[in-house]
Motif scaffolding. Structure first.
Motif, PDB file in Angstrom:
ATOM      1  N   ARG A   1      -1.394  -3.608 -15.676  1.00 50.34           N
ATOM      2  CA  ARG A   1      -2.339  -3.403 -14.574  1.00 50.34           C
ATOM      3  C   ARG A   1      -2.401  -1.961 -14.094  1.00 50.34           C
ATOM      4  O   ARG A   1      -3.329  -1.584 -13.404  1.00 50.34           O
ATOM      5  CB  ARG A   1      -1.966  -4.301 -13.393  1.00 50.34           C
ATOM      6  CG  ARG A   1      -2.005  -5.751 -13.745  1.00 50.34           C
ATOM      7  CD  ARG A   1      -2.366  -6.572 -12.537  1.00 50.34           C
ATOM      8  NE  ARG A   1      -2.556  -7.963 -12.915  1.00 50.34           N
ATOM      9  CZ  ARG A   1      -3.738  -8.545 -12.899  1.00 50.34           C
ATOM     10  NH1 ARG A   1      -4.798  -7.865 -12.549  1.00 50.34           N
ATOM     11  NH2 ARG A   1      -3.852  -9.806 -13.236  1.00 50.34           N
ATOM     12  N   VAL A   2      -1.407  -1.165 -14.428  1.00 45.36           N
ATOM     13  CA  VAL A   2      -1.412   0.217 -13.955  1.00 45.36           C
ATOM     14  C   VAL A   2      -1.439   1.210 -15.120  1.00 45.36           C
ATOM     15  O   VAL A   2      -2.412   1.922 -15.327  1.00 45.36           O
ATOM     16  CB  VAL A   2      -0.203   0.501 -13.028  1.00 45.36           C
ATOM     17  CG1 VAL A   2      -0.233   1.941 -12.545  1.00 45.36           C
ATOM     18  CG2 VAL A   2      -0.212  -0.461 -11.844  1.00 45.36           C
TER      19      VAL A   2
ATOM     20  N   ARG B   1     -11.738   4.466 -13.752  1.00 43.08           N
ATOM     21  CA  ARG B   1     -12.309   5.537 -12.943  1.00 43.08           C
ATOM     22  C   ARG B   1     -11.208   6.522 -12.609  1.00 43.08           C
ATOM     23  O   ARG B   1     -10.144   6.124 -12.187  1.00 43.08           O
ATOM     24  CB  ARG B   1     -12.876   4.973 -11.635  1.00 43.08           C
ATOM     25  CG  ARG B   1     -14.108   4.130 -11.840  1.00 43.08           C
ATOM     26  CD  ARG B   1     -15.327   4.991 -12.185  1.00 43.08           C
ATOM     27  NE  ARG B   1     -15.764   5.730 -11.023  1.00 43.08           N
ATOM     28  CZ  ARG B   1     -16.749   5.337 -10.242  1.00 43.08           C
ATOM     29  NH1 ARG B   1     -17.383   4.227 -10.487  1.00 43.08           N
ATOM     30  NH2 ARG B   1     -17.104   6.045  -9.209  1.00 43.08           N
ATOM     31  N   ALA B   2     -11.496   7.790 -12.851  1.00 41.81           N
ATOM     32  CA  ALA B   2     -10.455   8.791 -12.598  1.00 41.81           C
ATOM     33  C   ALA B   2     -10.254   8.943 -11.093  1.00 41.81           C
ATOM     34  O   ALA B   2     -11.147   8.716 -10.332  1.00 41.81           O
ATOM     35  CB  ALA B   2     -10.845  10.118 -13.199  1.00 41.81           C
TER      36      ALA B   2
ATOM     37  N   PRO C   1      -4.524   0.543 -18.022  1.00 43.40           N
ATOM     38  CA  PRO C   1      -5.899   0.930 -17.644  1.00 43.40           C
ATOM     39  C   PRO C   1      -6.043   2.424 -17.354  1.00 43.40           C
ATOM     40  O   PRO C   1      -7.084   3.012 -17.636  1.00 43.40           O
ATOM     41  CB  PRO C   1      -6.187   0.098 -16.388  1.00 43.40           C
ATOM     42  CG  PRO C   1      -4.904  -0.496 -15.963  1.00 43.40           C
ATOM     43  CD  PRO C   1      -4.006  -0.518 -17.138  1.00 43.40           C
ATOM     44  N   MET C   2      -4.967   3.024 -16.825  1.00 39.38           N
ATOM     45  CA  MET C   2      -5.066   4.444 -16.536  1.00 39.38           C
ATOM     46  C   MET C   2      -5.008   5.295 -17.799  1.00 39.38           C
ATOM     47  O   MET C   2      -5.406   6.460 -17.793  1.00 39.38           O
ATOM     48  CB  MET C   2      -3.966   4.874 -15.572  1.00 39.38           C
ATOM     49  CG  MET C   2      -4.239   4.422 -14.147  1.00 39.38           C
ATOM     50  SD  MET C   2      -2.943   4.892 -13.021  1.00 39.38           S
ATOM     51  CE  MET C   2      -2.999   6.651 -13.192  1.00 39.38           C
TER      52      MET C   2
ATOM     53  N   ASP D   1       1.211   9.580 -12.170  1.00 38.17           N
ATOM     54  CA  ASP D   1       2.144   9.746 -11.069  1.00 38.17           C
ATOM     55  C   ASP D   1       3.153   8.592 -11.094  1.00 38.17           C
ATOM     56  O   ASP D   1       2.766   7.437 -10.945  1.00 38.17           O
ATOM     57  CB  ASP D   1       1.337   9.724  -9.759  1.00 38.17           C
ATOM     58  CG  ASP D   1       2.222   9.793  -8.540  1.00 38.17           C
ATOM     59  OD1 ASP D   1       3.447   9.920  -8.688  1.00 38.17           O
ATOM     60  OD2 ASP D   1       1.666   9.715  -7.426  1.00 38.17           O
TER      61      ASP D   1
ATOM     62  N   ARG E   1       3.262  -4.181 -14.449  1.00 39.24           N
ATOM     63  CA  ARG E   1       3.163  -2.747 -14.154  1.00 39.24           C
ATOM     64  C   ARG E   1       2.484  -2.026 -15.314  1.00 39.24           C
ATOM     65  O   ARG E   1       1.670  -1.137 -15.122  1.00 39.24           O
ATOM     66  CB  ARG E   1       4.552  -2.134 -13.909  1.00 39.24           C
ATOM     67  CG  ARG E   1       5.217  -2.633 -12.649  1.00 39.24           C
ATOM     68  CD  ARG E   1       6.310  -1.699 -12.201  1.00 39.24           C
ATOM     69  NE  ARG E   1       7.502  -1.712 -13.030  1.00 39.24           N
ATOM     70  CZ  ARG E   1       8.466  -2.612 -12.954  1.00 39.24           C
ATOM     71  NH1 ARG E   1       8.380  -3.602 -12.091  1.00 39.24           N
ATOM     72  NH2 ARG E   1       9.528  -2.536 -13.734  1.00 39.24           N
TER      73      ARG E   1
ATOM     74  N   THR F   1       5.089   7.562  -8.987  1.00 40.49           N
ATOM     75  CA  THR F   1       5.106   6.804  -7.724  1.00 40.49           C
ATOM     76  C   THR F   1       4.224   5.561  -7.816  1.00 40.49           C
ATOM     77  O   THR F   1       4.480   4.558  -7.149  1.00 40.49           O
ATOM     78  CB  THR F   1       4.589   7.681  -6.563  1.00 40.49           C
ATOM     79  OG1 THR F   1       5.070   9.000  -6.739  1.00 40.49           O
ATOM     80  CG2 THR F   1       5.064   7.147  -5.234  1.00 40.49           C
ATOM     81  N   LEU F   2       3.167   5.638  -8.663  1.00 39.92           N
ATOM     82  CA  LEU F   2       2.274   4.487  -8.779  1.00 39.92           C
ATOM     83  C   LEU F   2       3.016   3.269  -9.329  1.00 39.92           C
ATOM     84  O   LEU F   2       2.768   2.140  -8.920  1.00 39.92           O
ATOM     85  CB  LEU F   2       1.084   4.827  -9.680  1.00 39.92           C
ATOM     86  CG  LEU F   2       0.109   5.862  -9.122  1.00 39.92           C
ATOM     87  CD1 LEU F   2      -1.011   6.112 -10.111  1.00 39.92           C
ATOM     88  CD2 LEU F   2      -0.453   5.396  -7.795  1.00 39.92           C
TER      89      LEU F   2
ATOM     90  N   ASP G   1       6.271   2.775  -8.982  1.00 41.50           N
ATOM     91  CA  ASP G   1       7.125   2.330  -7.873  1.00 41.50           C
ATOM     92  C   ASP G   1       6.317   1.460  -6.924  1.00 41.50           C
ATOM     93  O   ASP G   1       6.771   0.404  -6.488  1.00 41.50           O
ATOM     94  CB  ASP G   1       7.676   3.538  -7.096  1.00 41.50           C
ATOM     95  CG  ASP G   1       8.899   4.144  -7.769  1.00 41.50           C
ATOM     96  OD1 ASP G   1       9.363   3.562  -8.773  1.00 41.50           O
ATOM     97  OD2 ASP G   1       9.378   5.190  -7.301  1.00 41.50           O
ATOM     98  N   ALA G   2       5.102   1.941  -6.613  1.00 41.86           N
ATOM     99  CA  ALA G   2       4.254   1.202  -5.676  1.00 41.86           C
ATOM    100  C   ALA G   2       3.939  -0.184  -6.232  1.00 41.86           C
ATOM    101  O   ALA G   2       4.023  -1.186  -5.520  1.00 41.86           O
ATOM    102  CB  ALA G   2       2.965   1.970  -5.398  1.00 41.86           C
ATOM    103  N   ALA G   3       3.608  -0.239  -7.521  1.00 41.51           N
ATOM    104  CA  ALA G   3       3.279  -1.529  -8.133  1.00 41.51           C
ATOM    105  C   ALA G   3       4.472  -2.477  -8.065  1.00 41.51           C
ATOM    106  O   ALA G   3       4.335  -3.648  -7.716  1.00 41.51           O
ATOM    107  CB  ALA G   3       2.842  -1.320  -9.577  1.00 41.51           C
ATOM    108  N   GLN G   4       5.650  -1.925  -8.374  1.00 44.43           N
ATOM    109  CA  GLN G   4       6.853  -2.759  -8.338  1.00 44.43           C
ATOM    110  C   GLN G   4       7.129  -3.218  -6.901  1.00 44.43           C
ATOM    111  O   GLN G   4       7.445  -4.382  -6.649  1.00 44.43           O
ATOM    112  CB  GLN G   4       8.047  -1.967  -8.874  1.00 44.43           C
ATOM    113  CG  GLN G   4       9.305  -2.817  -8.991  1.00 44.43           C
ATOM    114  CD  GLN G   4      10.445  -2.070  -9.645  1.00 44.43           C
ATOM    115  OE1 GLN G   4      10.442  -0.857  -9.736  1.00 44.43           O
ATOM    116  NE2 GLN G   4      11.440  -2.802 -10.101  1.00 44.43           N
ATOM    117  N   ASP G   5       6.979  -2.295  -5.982  1.00 48.46           N
ATOM    118  CA  ASP G   5       7.206  -2.595  -4.567  1.00 48.46           C
ATOM    119  C   ASP G   5       6.290  -3.712  -4.088  1.00 48.46           C
ATOM    120  O   ASP G   5       6.663  -4.525  -3.254  1.00 48.46           O
ATOM    121  CB  ASP G   5       6.948  -1.316  -3.764  1.00 48.46           C
ATOM    122  CG  ASP G   5       7.274  -1.481  -2.293  1.00 48.46           C
ATOM    123  OD1 ASP G   5       8.472  -1.446  -1.966  1.00 48.46           O
ATOM    124  OD2 ASP G   5       6.346  -1.658  -1.494  1.00 48.46           O
TER     125      ASP G   5
END
Lengths: 283, 362
Positions: free
Chosen positions: A198-199, A282-283, A202-203, A178, A195, A180-181, A183-187
């Motif tokens: 860490r996002v 973890r999903a 791992p995903m 997604d 970003r 948006t994730l 965006d959220a991390a940057q925010d």
């Protein structure tokens, strides 16, 4: 429950079984059964002119079961070295593929929806021509640079052949992220590197894991590339197995090598799956 | 000085003006809401404040500093996204710790703050859970906790209650107010739900087509809407075309075939006789009784009950007036053992006081 529902459930069950039975039988016949034959063969004696000696000891003293093949493997460090080399080449190929595939998969995943299918198609386009022909083409490329029969040539060839197997699962994974994730991390204060690390990274571990399995295992068994592009020092497990069957006509020895490879790979996969589940993702 | 200052901000997308020369300011500690229908530019405005989008013209300043060259990650502004955007691979604890980690705070500092914030949103027992193991309301609280944990200057909330069911939404509204009060963080809230905006906000900017139609406190927005759009968008309203007849201490309005009504004259309202506009009155200001009962109100009409909506605490009666217009009247169902006062087709008298209602010239 009414009679009607009962018969409907019975009908659905019938359909379900009739659909899964043929592939199940097929796998039983052509996968499980040969694998069992191989397990048994690795404990047998070779036949006089290839093939296998009788399963039960005959009166003239041939045939029967033995641990001789396994003893031979562990009696010399040569075989272990070839195994080690194979795992090295497979690991290196996997890592190079990962580093090359990640940017490509990211690019495709972030392309407009319309062009994604085309880009994926381009990645698998090489499969449209015969694998051997493509490897021979590399000979023509390597020759002027005096690179033939070298470890480097083997690695390049391995990466070339297996790259799509890393790109595809990675792309499938990254495409589902997604946006948006990010965006959220940057925010929340993450810079571009954070970003990713860490996002996104791992995903994407499940994708990396499937890609790694799809590259690592075939490389271990690959014999054509080392044979065509490599020198005598570049033999891998695949070459040994092939040579045992086709060259020495020693089926039991080949089966034993195959068994050891399968067991090692299964252990590796189980280990990394355990690590993957242990909370890296973890999903 | 205002905390956040939006000055003459415009944003165009190829053929659409999403935000059209908008100016307003938000004070420190305020619960400020941008309210409007979808496509009114409220989300674009929010994205520009967060830094994900840049205005084509105008300035956005925070604490007097122009944010133009500050990327989102450097702004002391956090966002609660509509989809929550929780990191699926991190536990509740790790999600909340994320902004603190990015800010480079020490492990012990992070631990204390995460603990305190988990207390704040009552999620202590869920600290080690992953987002997919939480209910919608719990995810919402994690998103809020993550946004608030390092006390940003501003928290932006993009329709955060949109995905919750009605009961939970009401509960979260109460929690939101408490969170805002307890943390003292300034909230800029975006929503299309007017009831939510009225319940939560200190001030509301009602937006339409990229412009602010009215910026006011909730009670003034509801009680004294500036124009038809605001009157209609906020709450329920009866609206009837009207012409100004006479202007004195009160207004006399001509409602066409229906006749005349008296309406209050608002301060700062510059009107001329003969001016046309709309007369508005809220349903709860309209009294309803049997047609045979007299009423002392200066404005009254006799009509028939066309329909009614029984809500539980109140019933809305829809009354057909002689000129074909309809008027809604709201009656509280507070009389014990009696939920319905009128039947379909009953002749009824609707009436309201001279101070009720208003004339809108736009």
């Amino acid at each position: 429950m009414s009679n009607h529902t009962a018969s409907r459930i019975r009908g659905e069950r019938l359909v379900k079984y009739s659909i899964i039975t043929p592939p199940f039988l097929f796998l039983l016949m052509f996968f499980l059964f040969p694998a069992l034959i191989m397990v048994v063969a690795s404990f047998r004696f070779p036949g006089e002119f290839g093939g296998l000696a009788p399963l039960f000891r005959t009166e003239d003293g041939t045939g029967g079961l033995t641990l001789e093949n396994y003893r031979l493997f562990f009696s010399s460090s040569n075989y272990a070295w070839i195994f080690l080399r194979s795992f090295g080449v497979a690991a290196l190929t996997t890592v190079i593929c990962l580093f090359m595939a990640y940017p490509v998969a990211t690019l495709i995943a972030r392309s407009p929806k319309k062009s994604r299918d085309l880009l994926v198609l381009l990645c698998v386009l090489p499969f449209a021509s015969n694998f051997l022909v493509r490897v021979y083409a590399w000979m023509i490329i390597f020759q002027p640079f005096n690179m033939m029969h070298s470890r480097l040539a083997v690695i390049v060839g391995m990466v070339y052949v297996h790259l799509p197997f890393m790109i595809l699962p990675l792309y499938t994974n990254l495409e589902k992220h997604d946006p948006t994730l990010l965006d959220a991390a940057q925010d929340l204060g993450a810079n571009a590197w954070q970003r990713f690390w860490r996002v996104t990274f791992p995903m994407s571990l499940p994708g990396i894991f499937s890609g790694a399995v799809l590259v690592f295992i075939p490389v271990l068994g690959m014999f054509a590339i080392p044979e065509i592009l490599g020198g005598k020092d570049d033999w891998l497990v695949g070459n040994m197995i092939k040579e045992a069957f086709l060259g020495a006509r020693d089926w039991p020895f080949g089966s034993m090598l195959s068994m050891i490879m399968t067991i090692t790979v299964l252990m590796l996969v189980a280990l990394s799956a355990w690590f993957a589940r242990k909370g890296v993702y973890r999903a | 000085m205002a905390l956040l200052e939006i000055k003459e901000v415009s944003r165009r997308f190829s053929d659409l003006v999403a935000v059209d020369n908008v100016s307003f300011s938000v004070n420190a500690g305020e619960f400020f809401t941008l309210l409007g229908p979808s496509g009114c530019g409220k989300t674009t405005l929010l994205r520009m404040i967060a830094g994900f989008d840049q205005p084509d013209s105008g300035t956005i300043t925070l604490d007097g500093i122009d944010l133009k060259n500050t990327p989102p990650e450097k702004r002391p502004i956090h966002t609660v996204f509509q989809s929550y955007a929780l990191f699926p691979h991190m536990t509740v604890e790790q999600n909340i710790a994320f902004p603190l980690k990015m800010a480079g705070q020490s492990e012990s500092e992070i631990k204390t703050k995460v603990k305190a914030t988990l207390d704040l949103v009552a999620l202590n027992d869920r600290a080690k859970r992953y987002p997919n193991e939480l209910s919608g309301g719990q995810r919402q609280r994690v998103a809020l906790a993550r946004g608030l944990v390092n006390r940003p200057r501003l928290l932006l909330l993009d329709e955060p209650l949109g995905a919750l069911d009605a009961k939970l939404r009401e509960q979260m509204q109460i929690e939101l107010i408490a969170l805002q009060r307890d943390t003292g963080v300034t909230f800029v809230f975006v929503t299309h739900a007017q009831a939510e905006a009225l319940a939560l906000s200190h001030r509301i900017a009602v937006m339409r087509a990229g412009k602010i139609e009215q910026l006011d406190e909730p009670d003034r927005l509801y009680g004294q809407p500036k124009n038809r759009f605001v009157a209609d968008f906020i709450g329920n309203v009866n609206m009837h075309d009207a012409t100004v007849r006479t202007i004195g201490d009160t207004l006399t309005l001509d409602l066409g075939k229906l006749g005349k009504v008296v309406a209050p004259l608002r301060k700062n309202q510059s009107l001329k006789e003969g001016m046309s506009g709309a007369f508005i009155i809220r349903p709860e200001q309209v009294s309803i009784r049997a047609a045979s009962e007299p009423s002392g109100d200066p404005n009254q009409f006799v009509g028939t009950v066309n329909d009614f909506l029984y809500i539980g605490d109140v019933t809305t009666y829809i009354v057909d007036l002689p000129d074909g217009a309809r008027i809604e009247a709201l009656l509280p169902n507070s009389a014990p053992g009696r939920a319905k006062f009128f039947e379909l087709g009953d002749p009824v008298r609707v009436s309201w006081k001279a101070e009720a209602g208003a004339f809108l010239d736009s």
